[in-house]
Design a protein around this motif. Structure first.
Motif, PDB file in Angstrom:
ATOM      1  N   ASP A  28       0.865  -1.175   0.000  1.00 33.96           N
ATOM      2  CA  ASP A  28       0.000   0.000   0.000  1.00 33.96           C
ATOM      3  C   ASP A  28       0.904   1.227   0.000  1.00 33.96           C
ATOM      4  N   MET A  29       0.854   2.029  -1.066  1.00 34.09           N
ATOM      5  CA  MET A  29       1.726   3.206  -1.201  1.00 34.09           C
ATOM      6  C   MET A  29       1.654   4.125   0.007  1.00 34.09           C
ATOM      7  N   ASP A  30       0.450   4.396   0.486  1.00 34.59           N
ATOM      8  CA  ASP A  30       0.315   5.321   1.608  1.00 34.59           C
ATOM      9  C   ASP A  30       0.980   4.765   2.864  1.00 34.59           C
ATOM     10  N   LEU A  31       0.792   3.480   3.135  1.00 40.97           N
ATOM     11  CA  LEU A  31       1.437   2.881   4.317  1.00 40.97           C
ATOM     12  C   LEU A  31       2.949   2.865   4.169  1.00 40.97           C
ATOM     13  N   MET A  32       3.412   2.572   2.957  1.00 42.43           N
ATOM     14  CA  MET A  32       4.864   2.565   2.719  1.00 42.43           C
ATOM     15  C   MET A  32       5.446   3.970   2.899  1.00 42.43           C
ATOM     16  N   ALA A  33       4.733   4.974   2.383  1.00 42.78           N
ATOM     17  CA  ALA A  33       5.215   6.352   2.518  1.00 42.78           C
ATOM     18  C   ALA A  33       5.264   6.763   3.986  1.00 42.78           C
ATOM     19  N   LEU A  34       4.234   6.399   4.745  1.00 44.38           N
ATOM     20  CA  LEU A  34       4.237   6.722   6.176  1.00 44.38           C
ATOM     21  C   LEU A  34       5.389   6.034   6.900  1.00 44.38           C
ATOM     22  N   ALA A  35       5.677   4.802   6.506  1.00 46.56           N
ATOM     23  CA  ALA A  35       6.772   4.063   7.142  1.00 46.56           C
ATOM     24  C   ALA A  35       8.125   4.704   6.840  1.00 46.56           C
ATOM     25  N   MET A  36       8.232   5.375   5.702  1.00 47.09           N
ATOM     26  CA  MET A  36       9.510   5.968   5.294  1.00 47.09           C
ATOM     27  C   MET A  36       9.608   7.456   5.597  1.00 47.09           C
ATOM     28  N   ALA A  37       8.501   8.074   5.993  1.00 43.19           N
ATOM     29  CA  ALA A  37       8.487   9.515   6.261  1.00 43.19           C
ATOM     30  C   ALA A  37       8.831   9.791   7.727  1.00 43.19           C
ATOM     31  N   GLY A  38       9.142  11.027   7.978  1.00 39.05           N
ATOM     32  CA  GLY A  38       9.435  11.439   9.338  1.00 39.05           C
ATOM     33  C   GLY A  38       8.178  11.495  10.199  1.00 39.05           C
ATOM     34  N   PRO A  39       8.374  11.655  11.501  1.00 39.91           N
ATOM     35  CA  PRO A  39       7.234  11.723  12.431  1.00 39.91           C
ATOM     36  C   PRO A  39       6.260  12.838  12.052  1.00 39.91           C
ATOM     37  N   GLY A  40       4.975  12.556  12.175  1.00 38.21           N
ATOM     38  CA  GLY A  40       3.948  13.556  11.926  1.00 38.21           C
ATOM     39  C   GLY A  40       3.605  13.774  10.468  1.00 38.21           C
ATOM     40  N   ALA A  41       4.124  12.935   9.568  1.00 41.67           N
ATOM     41  CA  ALA A  41       3.850  13.104   8.138  1.00 41.67           C
ATOM     42  C   ALA A  41       2.363  12.911   7.848  1.00 41.67           C
ATOM     43  N   ASP A  42       1.889  13.658   6.852  1.00 40.50           N
ATOM     44  CA  ASP A  42       0.503  13.536   6.405  1.00 40.50           C
ATOM     45  C   ASP A  42       0.269  12.138   5.835  1.00 40.50           C
ATOM     46  N   HIS A  43      -0.899  11.603   6.070  1.00 42.47           N
ATOM     47  CA  HIS A  43      -1.215  10.237   5.648  1.00 42.47           C
ATOM     48  C   HIS A  43      -1.360  10.100   4.129  1.00 42.47           C
ATOM     49  N   HIS A  44      -1.725  11.159   3.425  1.00 44.45           N
ATOM     50  CA  HIS A  44      -1.977  11.050   1.988  1.00 44.45           C
ATOM     51  C   HIS A  44      -1.229  12.063   1.132  1.00 44.45           C
ATOM     52  N   HIS A  74       2.244  13.396   0.150  1.00 43.47           N
ATOM     53  CA  HIS A  74       3.654  13.068   0.319  1.00 43.47           C
ATOM     54  C   HIS A  74       4.535  13.915  -0.600  1.00 43.47           C
ATOM     55  N   PRO A  75       5.712  14.321  -0.110  1.00 48.18           N
ATOM     56  CA  PRO A  75       6.641  15.078  -0.951  1.00 48.18           C
ATOM     57  C   PRO A  75       7.137  14.234  -2.132  1.00 48.18           C
ATOM     58  N   GLU A  76       7.503  14.914  -3.217  1.00 40.12           N
ATOM     59  CA  GLU A  76       7.916  14.255  -4.455  1.00 40.12           C
ATOM     60  C   GLU A  76       9.095  13.300  -4.263  1.00 40.12           C
ATOM     61  N   VAL A  77      10.104  13.713  -3.515  1.00 43.13           N
ATOM     62  CA  VAL A  77      11.275  12.854  -3.315  1.00 43.13           C
ATOM     63  C   VAL A  77      10.886  11.577  -2.564  1.00 43.13           C
ATOM     64  N   LEU A  79       7.994  10.146  -2.606  1.00 42.39           N
ATOM     65  CA  LEU A  79       7.235   9.305  -3.531  1.00 42.39           C
ATOM     66  C   LEU A  79       8.148   8.553  -4.497  1.00 42.39           C
ATOM     67  N   LYS A  80       9.222   9.179  -4.940  1.00 37.11           N
ATOM     68  CA  LYS A  80      10.179   8.491  -5.817  1.00 37.11           C
ATOM     69  C   LYS A  80      10.784   7.289  -5.107  1.00 37.11           C
ATOM     70  N   VAL A  81      11.191   7.487  -3.874  1.00 38.91           N
ATOM     71  CA  VAL A  81      11.776   6.399  -3.092  1.00 38.91           C
ATOM     72  C   VAL A  81      10.747   5.295  -2.863  1.00 38.91           C
ATOM     73  N   VAL A  82       9.546   5.673  -2.490  1.00 33.61           N
ATOM     74  CA  VAL A  82       8.489   4.702  -2.208  1.00 33.61           C
ATOM     75  C   VAL A  82       8.109   3.923  -3.471  1.00 33.61           C
ATOM     76  N   HIS A  83       8.029   4.592  -4.627  1.00 32.68           N
ATOM     77  CA  HIS A  83       7.710   3.889  -5.874  1.00 32.68           C
ATOM     78  C   HIS A  83       8.742   2.793  -6.166  1.00 32.68           C
ATOM     79  N   ARG A  84      10.002   3.122  -6.009  1.00 32.93           N
ATOM     80  CA  ARG A  84      11.044   2.103  -6.259  1.00 32.93           C
ATOM     81  C   ARG A  84      10.931   0.949  -5.273  1.00 32.93           C
ATOM     82  N   ALA A  85      10.687   1.264  -4.022  1.00 33.09           N
ATOM     83  CA  ALA A  85      10.530   0.212  -3.007  1.00 33.09           C
ATOM     84  C   ALA A  85       9.287  -0.630  -3.307  1.00 33.09           C
ATOM     85  N   ARG A  86       8.236   0.008  -3.764  1.00 29.08           N
ATOM     86  CA  ARG A  86       6.992  -0.702  -4.092  1.00 29.08           C
ATOM     87  C   ARG A  86       7.212  -1.684  -5.233  1.00 29.08           C
ATOM     88  N   PHE A  87       7.875  -1.237  -6.306  1.00 31.54           N
ATOM     89  CA  PHE A  87       8.142  -2.142  -7.433  1.00 31.54           C
ATOM     90  C   PHE A  87       8.961  -3.340  -6.984  1.00 31.54           C
TER      91      PHE A  87
END
Length: 145
Positions: free
Chosen positions: A29-45, A47-50, A52-60
């Protein structure tokens, strides 16, 4: 088994997975992956562009690896708008496609209340891409691709 959970933003795809997946299953789940990789207090939906790039690669990478274990592990994959190539791959893998769609009016109200405004465009694109597909205004349905 691979379960591809699809539907517009705000439809309840993550909620569907929470209700059906077991602790030993894999959830991509992209949103869960982004939250796991973001800093504390990050918005749930939102996400900053950088990030998202990292999360997309991890997702693939996660999808590739998880699909190697479908004989022993259930995998739940959220894919809002799968491409034709992705749909063909999911068909090859004998995935079960679950459509979560409570209806356009509900989705747009949820986006207004809980998501960034750009998600309305994504929802509109989802509804245009899925026009004519057999599904009603239901919490979920299933498609053969």
């Amino acid at each position: 088994m691979l379960y591809v959970i699809t539907g517009p933003p705000g439809a309840g795809k993550s909620s569907y997975i929470q209700a059906h997946a077991k602790a030993r299953d894999i959830v991509i789940d992209m949103d869960l992956m982004a939250l796991a990789m973001a800093g504390p207090g990050a918005d749930h939906h939102n996400h900053p562009e950088v990030l998202l790039k990292v999360v997309h690669r991890a997702r693939f990478a996660a999808i590739r690896e998880a699909c190697q274990h479908l004989d022993t592990t259930d995998v739940y994959l959220i894919q809002t708008l799968p491409s034709g190539k992705q749909r063909a791959e999911y068909k090859r893998l004998k995935a079960k496609v679950i459509v979560v769609d409570p209806g356009r009016d509900i989705v747009m109200k949820r986006i207004e209340a809980m998501r960034q405004p750009g998600m309305k465009g994504v929802a509109t694109k989802w509804y245009k891409a899925n026009r004519g597909r057999p599904h009603g205004v239901m919490p979920q349905g299933s498609w053969e691709w």
